[in-house]
Scaffold this motif. Structure first.
Motif, PDB file in Angstrom:
ATOM      1  N   TYR A 130      -8.286 -16.928  13.900  1.00  8.45           N
ATOM      2  CA  TYR A 130      -7.866 -15.638  13.331  1.00  8.45           C
ATOM      3  C   TYR A 130      -8.424 -15.471  11.914  1.00  8.45           C
ATOM      4  N   LYS A 131      -8.283 -16.511  11.105  1.00  6.74           N
ATOM      5  CA  LYS A 131      -8.758 -16.437   9.722  1.00  6.74           C
ATOM      6  C   LYS A 131     -10.284 -16.402   9.630  1.00  6.74           C
ATOM      7  N   ALA A 132     -10.970 -16.878  10.670  1.00  8.33           N
ATOM      8  CA  ALA A 132     -12.427 -16.883  10.670  1.00  8.33           C
ATOM      9  C   ALA A 132     -13.013 -15.567  11.152  1.00  8.33           C
ATOM     10  N   GLY A 133     -12.170 -14.698  11.727  1.00  7.44           N
ATOM     11  CA  GLY A 133     -12.704 -13.451  12.267  1.00  7.44           C
ATOM     12  C   GLY A 133     -11.834 -12.259  12.005  1.00  7.44           C
ATOM     13  N   GLN A 134     -10.862 -12.060  12.857  1.00  9.73           N
ATOM     14  CA  GLN A 134     -10.008 -10.872  12.790  1.00  9.73           C
ATOM     15  C   GLN A 134      -9.262 -10.763  11.467  1.00  9.73           C
ATOM     16  N   GLY A 135      -8.933 -11.892  10.858  1.00  6.65           N
ATOM     17  CA  GLY A 135      -8.113 -11.869   9.656  1.00  6.65           C
ATOM     18  C   GLY A 135      -8.887 -11.871   8.357  1.00  6.65           C
ATOM     19  N   LYS A 136     -10.173 -11.634   8.374  1.00  3.64           N
ATOM     20  CA  LYS A 136     -10.961 -11.611   7.140  1.00  3.64           C
ATOM     21  C   LYS A 136     -12.099 -10.610   7.255  1.00  3.64           C
ATOM     22  N   LYS A 137     -12.683 -10.299   6.141  1.00  2.00           N
ATOM     23  CA  LYS A 137     -13.868  -9.448   6.121  1.00  2.00           C
ATOM     24  C   LYS A 137     -15.068 -10.335   6.396  1.00  2.00           C
ATOM     25  N   GLY A 138     -15.850  -9.962   7.398  1.00  2.00           N
ATOM     26  CA  GLY A 138     -16.949 -10.827   7.808  1.00  2.00           C
ATOM     27  C   GLY A 138     -16.469 -11.843   8.830  1.00  2.00           C
ATOM     28  N   THR A 139     -17.368 -12.696   9.277  1.00  2.00           N
ATOM     29  CA  THR A 139     -17.046 -13.663  10.327  1.00  2.00           C
ATOM     30  C   THR A 139     -17.582 -15.036   9.974  1.00  2.00           C
ATOM     31  N   ASP A 140     -16.737 -16.040  10.095  1.00  2.00           N
ATOM     32  CA  ASP A 140     -17.183 -17.423   9.960  1.00  2.00           C
ATOM     33  C   ASP A 140     -17.646 -17.868  11.344  1.00  2.00           C
ATOM     34  N   GLU A 141     -18.911 -17.621  11.642  1.00  2.00           N
ATOM     35  CA  GLU A 141     -19.438 -17.830  12.990  1.00  2.00           C
ATOM     36  C   GLU A 141     -19.411 -19.293  13.411  1.00  2.00           C
ATOM     37  N   ILE A 142     -19.698 -20.189  12.497  1.00  2.00           N
ATOM     38  CA  ILE A 142     -19.762 -21.603  12.850  1.00  2.00           C
ATOM     39  C   ILE A 142     -18.382 -22.143  13.231  1.00  2.00           C
ATOM     40  N   THR A 143     -17.330 -21.623  12.592  1.00  2.00           N
ATOM     41  CA  THR A 143     -15.975 -22.044  12.967  1.00  2.00           C
ATOM     42  C   THR A 143     -15.670 -21.659  14.405  1.00  2.00           C
ATOM     43  N   PHE A 144     -16.034 -20.438  14.791  1.00  2.00           N
ATOM     44  CA  PHE A 144     -15.864 -20.020  16.183  1.00  2.00           C
ATOM     45  C   PHE A 144     -16.626 -20.957  17.118  1.00  2.00           C
ATOM     46  N   CYS A 145     -17.877 -21.211  16.767  1.00  2.00           N
ATOM     47  CA  CYS A 145     -18.715 -22.069  17.613  1.00  2.00           C
ATOM     48  C   CYS A 145     -18.116 -23.457  17.755  1.00  2.00           C
ATOM     49  N   ASN A 146     -17.652 -24.010  16.650  1.00  2.00           N
ATOM     50  CA  ASN A 146     -17.133 -25.373  16.667  1.00  2.00           C
ATOM     51  C   ASN A 146     -15.934 -25.510  17.604  1.00  2.00           C
ATOM     52  N   ILE A 147     -15.004 -24.558  17.554  1.00  2.00           N
ATOM     53  CA  ILE A 147     -13.812 -24.647  18.399  1.00  2.00           C
ATOM     54  C   ILE A 147     -14.154 -24.384  19.855  1.00  2.00           C
ATOM     55  N   ILE A 148     -14.956 -23.374  20.118  1.00  6.97           N
ATOM     56  CA  ILE A 148     -15.265 -23.019  21.510  1.00  6.97           C
ATOM     57  C   ILE A 148     -16.157 -24.067  22.167  1.00  6.97           C
ATOM     58  N   VAL A 149     -17.103 -24.620  21.431  1.00  7.30           N
ATOM     59  CA  VAL A 149     -18.035 -25.598  21.989  1.00  7.30           C
ATOM     60  C   VAL A 149     -17.378 -26.963  22.189  1.00  7.30           C
ATOM     61  N   ASN A 150     -16.600 -27.416  21.210  1.00  5.09           N
ATOM     62  CA  ASN A 150     -16.145 -28.805  21.215  1.00  5.09           C
ATOM     63  C   ASN A 150     -14.755 -29.025  21.799  1.00  5.09           C
ATOM     64  N   SER A 151     -14.051 -27.960  22.131  1.00  8.42           N
ATOM     65  CA  SER A 151     -12.735 -28.125  22.757  1.00  8.42           C
ATOM     66  C   SER A 151     -12.883 -28.548  24.213  1.00  8.42           C
ATOM     67  N   SER A 152     -11.935 -29.323  24.692  1.00  7.32           N
ATOM     68  CA  SER A 152     -11.903 -29.620  26.125  1.00  7.32           C
ATOM     69  C   SER A 152     -11.601 -28.320  26.870  1.00  7.32           C
ATOM     70  N   PRO A 153     -11.969 -28.230  28.151  1.00  7.56           N
ATOM     71  CA  PRO A 153     -11.653 -27.010  28.906  1.00  7.56           C
ATOM     72  C   PRO A 153     -10.166 -26.686  28.883  1.00  7.56           C
ATOM     73  N   GLN A 154      -9.323 -27.708  29.013  1.00  3.12           N
ATOM     74  CA  GLN A 154      -7.881 -27.476  29.031  1.00  3.12           C
ATOM     75  C   GLN A 154      -7.392 -26.923  27.686  1.00  3.12           C
ATOM     76  N   HIS A 155      -7.887 -27.511  26.602  1.00  4.80           N
ATOM     77  CA  HIS A 155      -7.484 -27.059  25.266  1.00  4.80           C
ATOM     78  C   HIS A 155      -7.956 -25.627  25.032  1.00  4.80           C
TER      79      HIS A 155
END
Length: 430
Positions: A271-296
């Protein structure tokens, strides 16, 4: 690195004794062994986390998509056996010759003679070639290729020169087997001017660590030794290239347990990396989506959607171009709403129908070929397709392809979904 004897054939493999194992790169943060998850089974019901405890152990029926690679390793080593499990099928590891002892009950000489007869003279009887090939397993195909190559000319080379059009492409991919076919698809996606981002996304993104390592071992066999990481880095740019670099480290979290406190934390970080701020922290999105287990990641999507707004819509609003499509591909693979059909199945049948509507035979061939290596996966694809579009996939295939060797081969691939006991799949709500 010292040589360690292989641990023997993977569980349930019925072929002969494998050849010696060979070293592979370290895996993830452990850098010493594969996680080697148990073989997943098809789903009987959607899973849901318990709310009574912060640690949620998922039912073993989770992750019903492509079974992940079975690569048992000796503790403290980085070796894999010469027979590996990839996309739901046993096949040989890259660089290993498929000797006849791998399939002691299979005699490749009869099939070799039948193919030579079909290809002899002016023109090639493609229908007879398809009749010979369609019944073979990936391991039998590998043994046939090795046998014919030793005899003077490989079946792959022979049929590449004899066949043409859609049939040639389909047969080529089929003969390569699941692992080398994926490497071939990625190589073609990166070849020439521009990138076929759809195939690149589908083969590389959302994969298990073991299968990514196997893909990275296979790719240089088709690229004159060039590593997959280098090929992708030179074809992509900016943060999209960084996203794929993250994926190719193959350090994704694994394990069936989800810590709900971690889920809540990641929801707030997103939320803080996108919807909750001006601009987007793209790498934070990538890190969570790429490195999370499917279940997580499934629980992050569920929690984000219920707390703020659809995570899919947020990604579409905050990102554009190839990076947006890559992230959406990974999210849609594990969205809770359609997960009962199988991991990524509801998404993948949409890709298949898109290719059908556009008359893109390459897209149809590659996607159904990749699904066909696992009979359970093909069963899930056929079930979901009929639920989504209201007609059997076989009937749709007959609408887009005229009778002939190509259609015969495609229908044989679809029939693999009928070779396993029907799985009692639910009809998910929504």
């Amino acid at each position: 690195m010292s040589y360690n004897p292989p641990p023997g054939p993977p569980p349930n493999y019925q072929g002969g004794a494998p050849q010696p194992a060979f070293p592979i790169p370290p895996v993830g943060p452990s850098a010493g062994h594969f996680e080697n998850p148990p073989m997943p089974t098809a789903p009987t019901a959607p899973y849901a986390p318990s709310t009574s405890t912060p640690q949620t152990a998922y039912n073993a029926t989770y992750a019903p998509g492509f079974p992940q690679a079975q690569a048992p390793a000796i503790p403290g080593t980085t070796t894999i056996p010469s027979i590996v499990h990839y996309l739901g099928a046993f096949t040989v590891a890259p660089g290993i010759e498929a000797v006849r002892t791998f399939e002691p009950t299979y005699d490749p000489e009869q099939d070799q003679k039948a193919i030579e007869k079909a290809a002899k003279g002016f023109g090639c009887d493609a229908a007879k070639v398809v009749e010979v090939l369609k019944k073979l397993t990936p391991m039998q195909l590998a043994v046939l290729e090795h046998h014919t190559r030793r005899a003077g000319r490989s079946v792959l080379s022979r049929l590449d020169s004899e066949l043409s059009g859609d049939t040639k492409q389909l047969v080529h991919g089929f003969l390569l087997g699941p692992l080398m076919c994926d490497a071939w698809v990625v190589h073609n996606a990166l070849k020439g001017f521009g990138t076929d981002e759809e195939f690149l996304n589908e083969v590389v993104l959302g994969r298990g660590n073991e299968e990514l390592h196997l893909l990275k071992l296979a790719y240089p066999k088709l690229s004159k030794g060039r590593p997959l990481e280098d090929a992708i880095a030179s074809d992509l740019s900016g943060k999209t290239e960084r996203l794929f670099a993250m994926v190719l480290t193959a350090a994704r979290d694994v394990g069936p347990t989800v810590n709900m406190a971690d889920v809540t934390r990641d929801v707030e970080v997103l939320y803080k990396a996108g919807q909750g701020k001006k601009g987007t922290d793209e790498i934070t999105f990538c890190n969570i989506i790429v490195n999370s287990s499917p279940q997580h990641l499934t629980e992050v999507i569920r929690a984000y959607d219920s707390t703020y707004k659809s995570l899919t819509k947020i990604v579409k609003a905050e990102f554009s171009g190839h990076m947006q499509r890559a992230l959406i591909h990974m999210i849609k693979g594990v969205k809770p709403k359609r997960l009962a059909y199988g991991e990524g199945v509801w998404r993948d049948v949409k890709y298949i129908e898109k290719a059908m509507k556009g008359g893109k035979m390459e897209g149809i061939s590659i996607r159904l070929l990749r699904a066909s290596w696992s009979p359970i996966r093909m069963q899930q694809i056929k079930y979901a397709y009929e639920k989504r579009y209201g007609k059997p996939l076989e009937k749709r295939m007959r609408e887009v392809s005229k009778p002939g060797p190509y259609l015969t081969m495609m229908l044989a691939l679809l029939a693999k979904g009928d070779s396993v006991e029907p799985v009692p799949l639910p009809v998910p709500s929504g």
